[in-house]
Write an enzyme that holds these catalytic residues in place. Structure first.
Site, mmCIF file in Angstrom:
data_model
loop_
_atom_site.group_PDB
_atom_site.id
_atom_site.type_symbol
_atom_site.label_atom_id
_atom_site.label_comp_id
_atom_site.label_asym_id
_atom_site.label_seq_id
_atom_site.Cartn_x
_atom_site.Cartn_y
_atom_site.Cartn_z
ATOM 1 N N LYS A 101 0.824 -1.218 0.000
ATOM 2 C CA LYS A 101 0.000 0.000 0.000
ATOM 3 C C LYS A 101 0.853 1.261 0.000
ATOM 4 C CE LYS A 101 -4.393 1.493 1.458
ATOM 5 N NZ LYS A 101 -4.748 1.975 0.153
ATOM 6 N N ALA A 154 10.235 2.134 -1.007
ATOM 7 C CA ALA A 154 10.250 3.027 -2.173
ATOM 8 C C ALA A 154 11.362 4.067 -2.040
ATOM 9 C CB ALA A 154 8.891 3.704 -2.339
ATOM 10 N N GLY A 159 6.290 0.655 5.892
ATOM 11 C CA GLY A 159 7.202 -0.269 5.211
ATOM 12 C C GLY A 159 7.310 0.001 3.723
ATOM 13 N N CYS A 160 6.197 0.292 3.104
ATOM 14 C CA CYS A 160 6.186 0.544 1.658
ATOM 15 C C CYS A 160 6.898 1.852 1.325
ATOM 16 C CB CYS A 160 4.753 0.554 1.132
ATOM 17 S SG CYS A 160 3.926 -1.039 1.389
ATOM 18 N N THR A 161 6.737 2.841 2.193
ATOM 19 C CA THR A 161 7.430 4.113 1.994
ATOM 20 C C THR A 161 8.936 3.911 2.171
ATOM 21 O OG1 THR A 161 5.495 5.369 2.700
ATOM 22 C CG2 THR A 161 7.620 6.504 2.796
#
Length: 149
Positions: free
Chosen positions: A39, A49, A44-46
């Site tokens: 998401k 990325a 974690g995704c940030t």
């Protein structure tokens, strides 16, 4: 169908954050880092990325193209890219077609709850379109190091 190292990567196509069609065949002759994440704008995704963003030049020098994939919308991806100045495209796989091809949509457990979601996985695809590596235990803050080891 389980994906195997050395076999052809599934020939995906999907729309990026601007509605442009991205196809695996567009990258023939280049290495591709195809990473699936749950998401936009989650911790974690940030971290993942931003790690790829911060090391983007190194990845490019080594011949890699980076493509992110999640089930978020094009609008969500636009905001995520803008907020974190991401230099690579994100595929809006809202219908989960690319996820299904790569086996990254499945049952997850979190805090005792079971639900369906994206299984964070990165696929390294070689210049010929074959799977070179599958990273299943992604270290979000050290992901580039896992890719270029």
């Amino acid at each position: 169908m389980a994906l195997e190292i050395g076999k052809a990567a599934p020939a995906f196509e999907g729309k990026d954050q601007n509605g442009n069609l991205i196809k695996l065949s567009d990258f023939k002759g280049k290495k591709v880092v195809l990473y699936f994440y749950p998401k936009d704008n989650t911790p974690g995704c940030t971290a993942q990325a931003c790690n790829l963003r911060d090391n983007y030049e190194v990845l490019m020098e080594k011949g890699y193209e980076v493509i992110g994939v999640s089930t978020d919308s094009e609008t969500s991806h636009q905001k995520f890219i803008s907020k974190h100045e991401l230099p690579f495209p994100l595929i809006a796989d809202e219908d989960k077609a690319v996820h299904e091809m790569y086996g990254t949509w499945g049952e997850k457990k979190n805090y005792g709850r079971t639900y369906m979601g994206t299984i964070r996985t990165t696929f390294i695809i070689d210049e010929e379109g074959k799977l070179e590596e599958i990273i299943e235990k992604v270290k979000t803050k050290e992901h580039t190091a896992q890719i270029i080891q």
